[in-house]
Design a protein around this motif. Sequence first.
Motif, PDB file in Angstrom:
ATOM      1  N   LYS A 111       0.543  -4.107  -5.911  1.00 30.40           N
ATOM      2  CA  LYS A 111      -0.275  -3.630  -4.788  1.00 30.40           C
ATOM      3  C   LYS A 111       0.494  -2.612  -3.962  1.00 30.40           C
ATOM      4  O   LYS A 111      -0.059  -1.590  -3.544  1.00 30.40           O
ATOM      5  N   PHE A 114       0.582   0.660  -5.799  1.00 33.64           N
ATOM      6  CA  PHE A 114      -0.721   1.308  -5.708  1.00 33.64           C
ATOM      7  C   PHE A 114      -0.907   1.944  -4.331  1.00 33.64           C
ATOM      8  O   PHE A 114      -1.341   3.098  -4.220  1.00 33.64           O
ATOM      9  N   LEU A 115      -0.574   1.199  -3.278  1.00 36.56           N
ATOM     10  CA  LEU A 115      -0.732   1.726  -1.923  1.00 36.56           C
ATOM     11  C   LEU A 115       0.204   2.900  -1.665  1.00 36.56           C
ATOM     12  O   LEU A 115      -0.175   3.863  -0.990  1.00 36.56           O
ATOM     13  N   GLU A 116       1.422   2.847  -2.204  1.00 42.07           N
ATOM     14  CA  GLU A 116       2.343   3.976  -2.049  1.00 42.07           C
ATOM     15  C   GLU A 116       1.781   5.217  -2.742  1.00 42.07           C
ATOM     16  O   GLU A 116       1.888   6.331  -2.214  1.00 42.07           O
ATOM     17  N   GLU A 117       1.163   5.024  -3.915  1.00 41.08           N
ATOM     18  CA  GLU A 117       0.531   6.154  -4.603  1.00 41.08           C
ATOM     19  C   GLU A 117      -0.622   6.717  -3.771  1.00 41.08           C
ATOM     20  O   GLU A 117      -0.777   7.938  -3.662  1.00 41.08           O
ATOM     21  N   GLN A 118      -1.403   5.825  -3.171  1.00 42.45           N
ATOM     22  CA  GLN A 118      -2.514   6.267  -2.331  1.00 42.45           C
ATOM     23  C   GLN A 118      -2.008   7.040  -1.115  1.00 42.45           C
ATOM     24  O   GLN A 118      -2.589   8.051  -0.720  1.00 42.45           O
ATOM     25  N   GLN A 120       0.754   8.760  -0.965  1.00 44.85           N
ATOM     26  CA  GLN A 120       1.224  10.063  -1.449  1.00 44.85           C
ATOM     27  C   GLN A 120       0.043  11.007  -1.679  1.00 44.85           C
ATOM     28  O   GLN A 120       0.114  12.187  -1.332  1.00 44.85           O
ATOM     29  N   VAL A 121      -1.052  10.491  -2.233  1.00 44.68           N
ATOM     30  CA  VAL A 121      -2.254  11.309  -2.434  1.00 44.68           C
ATOM     31  C   VAL A 121      -2.776  11.794  -1.084  1.00 44.68           C
ATOM     32  O   VAL A 121      -3.121  12.982  -0.927  1.00 44.68           O
ATOM     33  N   GLN A 122      -2.808  10.901  -0.109  1.00 45.50           N
ATOM     34  CA  GLN A 122      -3.274  11.287   1.233  1.00 45.50           C
ATOM     35  C   GLN A 122      -2.361  12.330   1.859  1.00 45.50           C
ATOM     36  O   GLN A 122      -2.837  13.277   2.501  1.00 45.50           O
TER      37      GLN A 122
END
Length: 156
Positions: A111, A114-118, A120-122
Motif C-alpha cells: 500500500k 502504491f501511495l508513493e507512486e500516486q 509521484q504521479v501527482q
Amino acid sequence: MTSASSSSVSNGRQEGVSLEVEVDEAARLCFCGMKARMRTSRTEGNPGRRFFGCPRYSSGQRHLACNFFEWIDPAPAAQGQDALAGMVRKVKILEDKVKMSEDKVKKNADKVNFLEEQVQVQKDQLIKHKAKERQLKAVLLGSWMFFACVFLLLCS
C-alpha cells in the motif's frame, strides 16, 4: 448428609505453564472407609507431588492402615510432557501470529509503495500544470502589452 467439596490445587508453574488438577476431596475414601487425607510427597523421586492416603498411616496406627494410596498430581514425566505440549502449542500460536503480522506488514508495504507512486504521479502533474500556468501568464502578459502598444499607437 455428606457435602461434596471440590478444590483446584496447583502443582506450581513451569515456564509459564500452569499445571492445575481438579481434586474432589469428598469422593476419596480409603479401603478402611475413612476419608483419605491429601498429603505431599517429600521423596527424592516425587518431591512436592500430592497424593491421597489412608489417614491411619501417619497417625501412629500403621499396623491398622489399609495402604490406600492414589496420586493427585501427574507423574513428573507426564507433567514435563504436558508442559512441553503446552509450550509447543503456544509456540505454534505465536508463529501463526508472526506469520499474520508479516503478511500485514507486506500488505502495508505494498500500500505504501502504491501511495508513493500516486504521490509521484501527482507531483509530475503539478509540475506540468505549473509549467502550463507560466506559459499562460507569459501569453497573457504579452497580449496585454500588445494591446497596450496598439492602443498607444492608435491614440497618438
